[in-house]
Scaffold this active site. Structure first.
Site, PDB file in Angstrom:
ATOM      1  CB  ILE A   1     -16.858 -15.477   1.735  1.00 37.90           C
ATOM      2  CG1 ILE A   1     -16.067 -14.351   2.396  1.00 37.90           C
ATOM      3  CG2 ILE A   1     -16.025 -16.130   0.633  1.00 37.90           C
ATOM      4  CD1 ILE A   1     -14.839 -14.802   3.151  1.00 37.90           C
TER       5      ILE A   1
ATOM      6  CB  ALA B   1     -12.755 -21.604   4.880  1.00 43.06           C
ATOM      7  NE  ARG B   2      -9.041 -19.383  10.166  1.00 45.45           N
ATOM      8  CZ  ARG B   2      -9.108 -18.213   9.546  1.00 45.45           C
ATOM      9  NH1 ARG B   2      -9.063 -18.189   8.216  1.00 45.45           N
ATOM     10  NH2 ARG B   2      -9.228 -17.089  10.230  1.00 45.45           N
TER      11      ARG B   2
ATOM     12  CG  ASP C   1      -5.459 -19.117  -0.260  1.00 45.50           C
ATOM     13  OD1 ASP C   1      -4.404 -18.917  -0.894  1.00 45.50           O
ATOM     14  OD2 ASP C   1      -5.890 -18.343   0.618  1.00 45.50           O
TER      15      ASP C   1
ATOM     16  CD  GLU D   1      -2.079 -21.743   6.093  1.00 45.76           C
ATOM     17  OE1 GLU D   1      -1.828 -20.562   6.418  1.00 45.76           O
ATOM     18  OE2 GLU D   1      -3.150 -22.075   5.585  1.00 45.76           O
TER      19      GLU D   1
ATOM     20  CG  HIS E   1      -3.611 -18.118   4.439  1.00 43.23           C
ATOM     21  ND1 HIS E   1      -3.755 -18.801   5.619  1.00 43.23           N
ATOM     22  CD2 HIS E   1      -4.668 -17.268   4.381  1.00 43.23           C
ATOM     23  CE1 HIS E   1      -4.830 -18.368   6.262  1.00 43.23           C
ATOM     24  NE2 HIS E   1      -5.397 -17.428   5.529  1.00 43.23           N
TER      25      HIS E   1
END
Length: 336
Positions: A155, A234-235, A259, A264, A283
């Site tokens: 990515i 990513a995380r 994101d 979450e 996300h």
């Protein structure tokens, strides 16, 4: 005897693709209702394979899955699967490493551009009837700024291509490439602080592991330029969220475009969602019709290959192949 594939959870409308592919192997789906640990422990003894998206496939779940040959992740990251336990028990674990590469790279650049050009703030203002191109503060030319990539997997490489097309100078933090000369216009450093100090944009592209959890904390945020923006597709747990909120509240950072969050959906009252200098998306970076269809097909085929006695190309625990506990071999011997 037909095989049973336990689906812990999924984020799309149906499982028709999986059913079609696995039916070719004589397998049927068993779909969890809640996907919580207690339910998965109850269902696991019936499973010859497990397909999982986000629900935790814990040590307890795997220990209960006494006939399970494989765990296949719908996605790239493996932080929701107890991979070491699966390996000890002789299960093959696979993922879909090429999943949503283009989508996440596109979303990353969309966040960067939206922040740099005040897109979301302008849109809110104009929808409320305010027409003023100076209302959101000054904007800076992108060309010549430094775009820092933390991690340099598939990515990140795609993000680098897009960032360079907008005129950014791109550098990447990648300890495995220490001493590597510039490649495709990207220069490398094994020193994270060096990248943070130099970058106008810092974009995270790391898996979540014990070593990367909280990799961006107070010290790292303090090393960034006061006007820099932190981007995370990513995380969420890569970032110390309290430290990020503090840096933004104290205006020691230009902003953030996120994101993913550590938790979450966010708790009600999480200040990140209301900060003017922050963009938060739910996300969504991974999502496209094409990417999801490819994900379903590839994950299902990974399971099908193992049920047929083979090894998928995207195995993530190859050490299991030499283990006497490898269940694919045990099952083959029992049926011969």
């Amino acid at each position: 005897m037909s095989a049973t594939v336990l689906v812990t959870d999924y984020a799309w409308s149906d499982l028709d693709i999986e059913r079609k592919i696995l039916a070719e192997s004589g397998a049927s789906l068993l779909v969890a209702e809640s996907g919580d640990e207690d339910e998965l422990i109850e269902l696991a003894p019936c499973a010859d394979a497990i397909l999982t998206c986000w629900q935790p496939v814990t040590e307890a779940v795997l220990s209960a899955a006494r006939r399970c040959l494989t765990v296949a992740r719908y996605g790239v990251g493996l932080d929701n699967i107890a991979v070491d336990t699966a390996t000890e028990l002789g299960m093959i674990v696979s993922n879909v490493p090429a999943f949503c590469t283009a989508e996440v790279a596109d979303h990353t650049m969309a966040l960067v551009l939206a922040h740099a050009r005040h897109i979301t703030k302008f849109a809110v203002a104009t929808s409320a009837g305010h027409w003023d191109n100076r209302s959101q503060g000054p904007m800076r030319r992108l060309r010549g700024q430094t775009f820092g990539l933390v991690g340099y997997g598939g990515i990140a490489r795609e993000v680098a291509i897009r960032a360079r097309a907008f005129g950014y100078d791109v550098m990447a933090f990648s300890p495995s490439r220490a001493g590597t000369p510039e490649e495709d216009g990207v220069r490398f450093t094994a020193n994270l602080t060096e990248l943070l100090r130099a970058s106008d944009v810092v974009s995270l592209h790391l898996p979540l592991t014990a070593n990367t959890r909280g990799i961006i904390g107070r010290a790292e945020l303090s090393a960034m330029k006061p006007r820099a923006v932190l981007v995370n597709t990513a995380r969420g747990a890569l970032v110390d969220q309290d430290a990020l909120i503090e840096a933004l509240e104290q205006e020691r950072l230009g902003g953030a475009a996120l994101d993913v969050l550590d938790g979450e959906p966010p708790d009600e009252g999480n200040p990140l969602a209301a900060m003017q200098q922050v963009i938060v998306t739910p996300h969504a970076a991974f999502d496209s019709i094409e990417a999801i269809a490819e994900l379903q097909e590839t994950a299902a085929r990974n399971v099908s290959i193992v049920l047929a006695g083979g090894v998928p190309g995207s195995i993530v625990n190859p050490a299991v192949l030499g283990s006497p506990a490898l269940r694919v071999k045990t099952r083959a011997r029992a049926s011969s």
